[in-house]
Enzyme design. Structure first.
Site, mmCIF file in Angstrom:
data_model
loop_
_atom_site.group_PDB
_atom_site.id
_atom_site.type_symbol
_atom_site.label_atom_id
_atom_site.label_comp_id
_atom_site.label_asym_id
_atom_site.label_seq_id
_atom_site.Cartn_x
_atom_site.Cartn_y
_atom_site.Cartn_z
ATOM 1 N N GLY A 48 15.522 41.095 91.882
ATOM 2 C CA GLY A 48 14.591 40.727 91.419
ATOM 3 C C GLY A 48 14.058 41.678 89.438
ATOM 4 N N ASN A 49 12.729 41.362 89.631
ATOM 5 C CA ASN A 49 12.753 42.085 88.247
ATOM 6 C C ASN A 49 11.037 42.737 88.521
ATOM 7 O OD1 ASN A 49 11.330 40.023 86.492
ATOM 8 N ND2 ASN A 49 14.146 39.622 86.375
ATOM 9 N N ARG A 50 10.032 42.524 87.379
ATOM 10 C CA ARG A 50 9.031 42.952 86.864
ATOM 11 C C ARG A 50 7.940 41.657 86.518
ATOM 12 N NH1 ARG A 50 8.238 48.372 88.844
ATOM 13 N NH2 ARG A 50 10.122 49.283 88.858
#
Ligand code: PMT
Length: 402
Positions: free
Chosen positions: A197-199
């Site tokens: 995922g990412n932030r």
């Protein structure tokens, strides 16, 4: 208020609206009075609470209330209330007032997840949205009886914010515009429990959708974030880049403006393992493959006249001339993806980009404009992005010299 356990939170909504300077006329259904006393509202609001069409000191209270209102807020809105309103049935003072008003209506639904997801409720909500009714929430969280899921009444401050936004004089400069906005970070599954995922929180994309809707646009928000949908915005929830790709591809052709603020994964595991990878089996090798570049695809296939806005998340770190370097990256993406505008943010700068409530961007356009927008909350950045897209659209439709 209609009758649900969340009616106790309406006390806080009422108090905050009065504090914000509103004249609040409380209307409770009979069922609402089982959860919260009308005396409480009579004491807090601007006039006595009403619970019935009959036995009042005035013969037709619903028309006075409906015609006199600048906004009708129903919090909580139960499945019954939503169904009656969608069907045009006025069986009590609240539903009669809803039918007697031409003011904007804001519903804050609250019910159990099973009820919220029931096809009848889904259809009723779609009908009401189509008629221009605004929604805030519901949120996910703890429900009555300790269950967890979607259906929780939006927080009182979110209801008051949505009401305030609806009452604010609208510029209406996006009325009639069909807009599509993406938000949030996609999750690419490795196995049944793990993902890449990412932030991205979705705050920036949701703020853009909210800004467009408050200025009159018809907005579809395709989001990988769990944030509640902004009032008046149609929301499609997705998880992976493939789901976002499918949802955007389905909707984009019909839209006049597309804003790709989502952080879409560039790579995903080639294979998703069914079940959970076992530690005892050793360190797994995860082979990645590229995801489709949605923005580049839209740039290559869009219809004439559509405005395409991409984002660029760059991590410049320390170094000289950050604005020049950001502009070079943004212009590179503008050309590579054939977008009309790129909104570039240096996500390594303090308060900028992922998950913050603030952002700072440089907007570059295909006709050579550069608009730096210094650090501000994401709502203000959203307004600047919408302004820049509209200005670009009007320059394109009437070029200088015509
Ligand atoms: O969500 P927040 O926490 O509020 O944070 C906001 C933000 C930092 C996510 C936002 O401001 C932002 O920068 N969004 C774009 C993030 C990103 O993926 O940037 P990129 O430079 O990797 O991608 C460039 C553009 O291509 C973006 O418009 C992206 O949506 C699009 N893209 C990327 C990959 C892909 N497979 N398909 C795409 O369409």
């Amino acid at each position: 208020m209609s009758g649900g356990i969340a009616a106790y939170k309406a006390v806080e909504v009422c108090r905050r609206l009065v504090d914000a300077g509103a004249h609040v006329s409380p209307v409770l259904t009979r069922a609402a009075t089982r959860f919260v006393g009308e005396l409480t509202f009579s004491a807090l609001a601007s006039e006595p609470a009403r619970t019935s069409l009959w036995g009042n000191d005035e013969p037709i209270p619903h028309t006075r209330l409906g015609q006199g209102a600048d906004l009708v807020v129903v919090a909580p809105a139960t499945a019954r209330l939503i169904g009656a309103y969608a069907a045009g049935i006025s069986s009590d003072l609240l539903t009669a007032t809803l039918l007697a008003t031409r003011a904007p209506v804001l519903l804050a639904p609250a019910m159990h997840t099973e009820m919220w997801e029931h096809p009848a409720v889904v259809d009723n909500i779609a009908t009401l949205r189509r008629r221009g009714v605004h929604l805030v929430g519901p949120d996910a969280g703890r429900l009555a009886g300790g269950d967890l899921g979607y259906g929780r009444l939006a927080a009182p401050e979110a209801i008051v914010d949505a009401a305030t936004a609806l009452l604010a004089p609208s510029r209406n400069d996006t009325r009639g515009l069909q807009a599509l906005v993406t938000a949030g970070g996609t999750r690419e599954p490795i196995d049944a429990v793990r993902y890449i995922g990412n932030r991205s929180s979705g705050k920036q994309g949701h703020a853009i959708a909210s800004e467009l809707a408050s200025r009159g646009a018809d907005v579809l928000l395709v989001t990988a974030s769990e944030l509640p949908g902004p009032p008046g915005v149609e929301v499609e929830r997705v998880e992976t880049a493939a789901e976002m790709h499918a949802a955007v591809t389905r909707a984009a052709a019909e839209r006049d403006l597309v804003v790709m603020s989502a952080a879409v994964a560039d790579f995903r595991p080639k294979v998703t393992v069914a079940g959970k990878l076992k530690k005892a089996d050793g360190v797994p090798e995860v082979i990645l493959e590229q995801t489709p570049d949605i923005l580049a695809e839209l740039g290559a296939t869009r219809r004439p006249g559509q405005i395409l806005v991409g984002f660029a998340a760059e991590a410049l770190g320390p170094g000289a001339q950050p604005e020049e370097r950001l502009r070079e990256f943004a212009e590179g993406k503008l050309r590579a993806k054939r977008a009309d505008l790129i909104v570039a943010n240096d996500v390594s700068a303090p308060g900028v980009g992922f998950a913050h409530d603030t952002n700072a961007v440089l907007i570059v356009t295909a006709d050579g404009y550069h608009v730096p927008v210094p650090l501000a909350d994401k709502g203000a950045i959203a307004a600047a992005v919408v302004d820049a897209a509209l200005a670009y659209g009007s320059r394109r439709s009437s070029p200088p010299g015509r």
